[in-house]
Design an enzyme around this catalytic site. Structure first.
Site, PDB file in Angstrom:
ATOM      1  N   GLY A 198       0.844  -1.193   0.000  1.00 50.78           N
ATOM      2  CA  GLY A 198       0.000   0.000   0.000  1.00 50.78           C
ATOM      3  C   GLY A 198       0.879   1.242   0.000  1.00 50.78           C
ATOM      4  O   GLY A 198       2.005   1.209   0.501  1.00 50.78           O
TER       5      GLY A 198
ATOM      6  N   GLN B   9       3.415   9.850   0.788  1.00 48.28           N
ATOM      7  CA  GLN B   9       4.683   9.127   0.942  1.00 48.28           C
ATOM      8  C   GLN B   9       5.647   9.404  -0.209  1.00 48.28           C
ATOM      9  O   GLN B   9       6.838   9.129  -0.107  1.00 48.28           O
ATOM     10  CB  GLN B   9       4.433   7.624   1.091  1.00 48.28           C
TER      11      GLN B   9
ATOM     12  N   CYS C 141       5.683   0.006   7.497  1.00 55.26           N
ATOM     13  CA  CYS C 141       5.397   1.163   6.652  1.00 55.26           C
ATOM     14  C   CYS C 141       6.653   1.521   5.868  1.00 55.26           C
ATOM     15  O   CYS C 141       7.746   1.561   6.435  1.00 55.26           O
ATOM     16  CB  CYS C 141       4.968   2.339   7.536  1.00 55.26           C
ATOM     17  N   LEU C 142       6.479   1.785   4.576  1.00 50.41           N
ATOM     18  CA  LEU C 142       7.642   2.131   3.744  1.00 50.41           C
ATOM     19  C   LEU C 142       8.292   3.429   4.217  1.00 50.41           C
ATOM     20  O   LEU C 142       9.457   3.679   3.914  1.00 50.41           O
ATOM     21  CB  LEU C 142       7.220   2.251   2.274  1.00 50.41           C
TER      22      LEU C 142
ATOM     23  N   HIS D 180      -4.736   1.881   7.322  1.00 50.03           N
ATOM     24  CA  HIS D 180      -3.356   2.370   7.444  1.00 50.03           C
ATOM     25  C   HIS D 180      -3.105   3.496   6.425  1.00 50.03           C
ATOM     26  O   HIS D 180      -2.527   4.534   6.763  1.00 50.03           O
ATOM     27  CB  HIS D 180      -2.393   1.189   7.215  1.00 50.03           C
ATOM     28  N   GLU D 181      -3.571   3.291   5.179  1.00 53.17           N
ATOM     29  CA  GLU D 181      -3.323   4.306   4.139  1.00 53.17           C
ATOM     30  C   GLU D 181      -4.183   5.557   4.358  1.00 53.17           C
ATOM     31  O   GLU D 181      -3.713   6.680   4.137  1.00 53.17           O
ATOM     32  CB  GLU D 181      -3.572   3.722   2.743  1.00 53.17           C
TER      33      GLU D 181
ATOM     34  N   HIS E 174      -2.530   7.787   6.691  1.00 54.97           N
ATOM     35  CA  HIS E 174      -1.485   8.612   6.062  1.00 54.97           C
ATOM     36  C   HIS E 174      -2.070   9.921   5.515  1.00 54.97           C
ATOM     37  O   HIS E 174      -1.444  10.971   5.600  1.00 54.97           O
ATOM     38  CB  HIS E 174      -0.828   7.872   4.898  1.00 54.97           C
TER      39      HIS E 174
END
Ligand code: NI
Length: 180
Positions: free
Chosen positions: A46, A51, A97-98, A139-140, A143
């Site tokens: 995701g 990001q 998380c990236l 989660h996204e 963000h």
């Protein structure tokens, strides 16, 4: 399509609240494609636009390659998402998380959700999700609101992570050649 750099802690832009898109036009579709390519390359399941430093309410998800990078792609393109319903029952996943590399922690969230969004054609959709997809969507969306998964863990653990990333950022800043 183009690979974009993924911003990581302690970059303050991760705390921005992203703006809705007026419509899903060619520019937003290009953003979605860049995000998808960047996500596959990372690899991740995701990615939210912030990001890659774009504060728009756009995200991409693909769980199909979670266990097999060669599996056929099955991407979900999402703009202006909103959670319409969330179950009282919670489930937990060990999230990563990236933008917070090499850190994973168990997070509890509603186990099932219903959410609305605009798809890649700009068409309004509603979907129900459970399991990992429910976690990933939440989660996204976090963000897009400047929230990170570490905000859902204990303060002690969060402070430890933030400290670690602040320290490594300082070390990079110490090098005279480092730009920005
Ligand atoms: Ni993330």
């Amino acid at each position: 399509m183009a690979l974009k750099p993924i911003i990581t802690l302690p970059d303050r832009r991760l705390r921005l609240k992203s703006e809705p898109v007026a419509a899903v036009d060619d520019e937003v579709r290009k953003l979605m494609d860049d995000m998808l390519e960047t996500m596959y390359d990372a690899p991740g399941i995701g990615l939210a636009a912030i990001q890659i430093a774009v504060p728009k309410r756009v995200m991409v998800i693909d769980l199909a390659r979670r266990e097999d990078e060669q599996a056929p792609a099955d991407p979900l393109f999402i703009a202006n998402p909103e959670i319409l319903w969330a179950s009282e029952e919670e489930s937990s996943y060990e999230e990563g998380c990236l933008s917070i590399p090499d850190y994973r922690e168990e997070v509890f969230r509603p186990a099932r959700i219903r959410f609305g969004f605009l798809d890649r054609q700009g068409k309004r959709q509603e979907m129900e999700a459970d399991g990992l997809l429910a976690t990933c969507v939440q989660h996204e969306i976090d963000h897009l609101n400047g929230v990170l998964f570490i905000d859902h863990i204990s303060r002690l653990k969060r402070d430890r992570v933030l400290k670690k990333f602040n320290k490594s950022a300082k070390r990079v800043g110490d090098q005279p050649s480092a730009a920005g």
